[in-house]
Design a protein around this motif. Structure first.
Motif: not given
Length: 331
Positions: A76-79, A84-88
Motif C-alpha cells: 500500500f505504501e508503494a502505491g 488502508l491497512v488497519i489493526i483491529a
C-alpha cells in the motif's frame, strides 16, 4: 495512528495517492494468520475489470505478530494498492468486520457500496463489477455471491455439493435472505441506518454475526439480491472435510439458526416458545430428512447434516455454542 475516537483501531498505513472523496466502492478484507493467502486475495483485487473507483481496507485482527499487516503495508505504501491497512485490536470475527466498516464510514465520505471478501478467497476478475451492477439492476441494499470451494486436495472436490460448502442460490435475482459475508455487498445506506456495533459480539467466535446482521436489516425493510456471476473461490484446507469439523460446523449452524430466529420473534406473542417448538419439530423429523437426503445424494454425510442442524437448534436452548473461531488452528 488511532482512528479518531476509537482506541481499538489503529491505522498502520495508507496509500500515497488516496483521495477519499473520489472513492465509490470500499472493499473490506479481514485477515488473521494467513499472510500468504492474503497476498493472493489482494492480487485478485488488483486484477478486477472495472472502471469504478474503489479502495481496499485490510483489517489485521492478529494484533501481536501482525503477519498480514506486515506483508500488506509495504504494498500500500508503494502505491500498488489503493486504501488502508488497519489493526483491529479486539480479537474475533465480528470485531474485525466492525472495525473495517466503521473505518470505511469515517474515511470515505462518498462511497455508495461496501464489499466484503475474506483472506482465504480469490475474486473472479469481474466480481466487483458484477456485484455493483446487480445492486443497480435490482435496486437492492445487499448483494450476495457464491463462494466456490477450491479444495486443497483434488480428491476432496466431491465435497463441493455438501450443504456446508455449496452456494445457497443458483441464479441471479432478488432473494429473501443470504447467510454469509464472505462474498457480500452492503449499501452505505444500510450501515448508516443500523446501530453500531453492526455485527453482534455474541457471534464473535461462533460465526453467524453476518447472518444476524442481514436478518435484522431485512426486518427493517432492506432488500437483497443474489449475483451468480460474482464468484469468489474459497481455499478449503483438508481439515475441513474431516467428520468432526463437518459435525461441529453443522451443530454451529443449527445454534445460529435458533439464535437468529429467537431474535426475529422477540416481539411476537409466545415468540420464544414458537422457536423452541420449531426446533423440537425439526429435530423430530430430521431422521426422515436424513434418509431422504442420503437416498437423493448417495452421501451419508449430507444426510446426517440434517440431524446435526436440528440437534444444534435444540442445544442452543441449553446455552450450547460452538465457537469454532476461538481456536483458529483447528478451523
Amino acid at each position: 495512528m488511532k482512528l479518531n475516537g476509537h482506541d481499538n483501531i489503529t491505522i498502520v498505513t495508507q496509500s500515497p495517492d488516496l483521495s477519499p472523496e473520489a472513492i465509490d466502492v470500499v472493499v473490506t478484507l479481514p485477515t488473521f494468520k494467513r499472510p500468504d493467502h492474503l497476498l493472493k486475495t489482494l492480487a485478485s483485487l488488483k486484477a478486477q475489470v472495472t472502471s469504478r473507483s474503489f479502495a481496499i481496507i485490510v483489517m489485521e485482527n492478529e494484533a501481536e505478530k501482525r503477519e498480514g499487516a506486515t506483508v500488506a503495508a509495504p504494498l500500500f505504501e508503494a502505491g500498488e494498492y489503493r486504501g488502508l491497512v488497519i489493526i483491529a485490536h479486539n480479537r474475533g470475527n465480528c470485531n474485525a468486520y466492525n472495525a473495517g466498516w466503521l473505518t470505511a464510514l469515517a474515511i470515505f465520505p462518498n462511497f455508495k457500496s461496501l464489499v466484503v471478501i475474506d483472506d482465504d478467497e480469490v475474486a473472479d476478475p469481474h466480481w466487483l463489477e458484477n456485484l455493483c451492477k446487480t445492486r443497480e439492476l435490482y435496486g437492492v441494499d445487499f448483494v450476495g455471491g457464491p463462494q466456490i470451494p477450491m479444495f486443497a486436495k483434488p480428491e476432496h472436490q466431491v465435497w463441493a455439493s455438501h450443504p456446508v460448502f455449496s452456494p445457497h442460490y443458483d441464479t441471479t435475482g432478488r432473494v429473501p435472505i443470504i447467510y454469509s459475508s464472505g462474498n457480500l455487498l452492503v449499501g452505505r445506506n444500510v450501515l448508516e441506518a443500523m446501530p453500531f456495533p453492526f455485527l453482534d459480539l455474541t457471534f464473535n467466535f461462533m460465526g453467524g454475526g453476518d447472518s444476524d446482521f442481514i436478518s435484522r436489516s431485512v426486518v427493517k425493510g432492506f432488500t437483497i439480491a443474489w449475483c451468480a456471476e460474482a464468484a469468489v473461490y474459497e481455499t478449503v484446507p483438508a481439515r475441513r472435510v474431516e467428520a468432526d469439523w463437518i459435525r461441529a460446523r453443522a451443530l454451529r449452524n443449527g445454534v445460529i439458526s435458533s439464535l437468529i430466529e429467537k431474535r426475529k420473534r422477540s416481539n411476537e406473542p409466545f415468540g420464544k416458545l414458537k422457536t423452541i417448538l420449531k426446533s423440537l419439530a425439526l429435530l423430530a423429523v430430521s431422521p426422515v430428512r436424513a434418509v431422504i437426503k442420503t437416498a437423493q445424494t448417495g452421501s451419508l454425510s449430507i444426510g446426517v447434516y440434517q440431524i446435526y442442524i436440528g440437534l444444534g437448534r435444540v442445544l442452543a436452548e441449553f446455552g450450547y455454542s460452538n465457537e469454532q473461531y476461538r481456536q483458529p488452528e483447528k478451523n
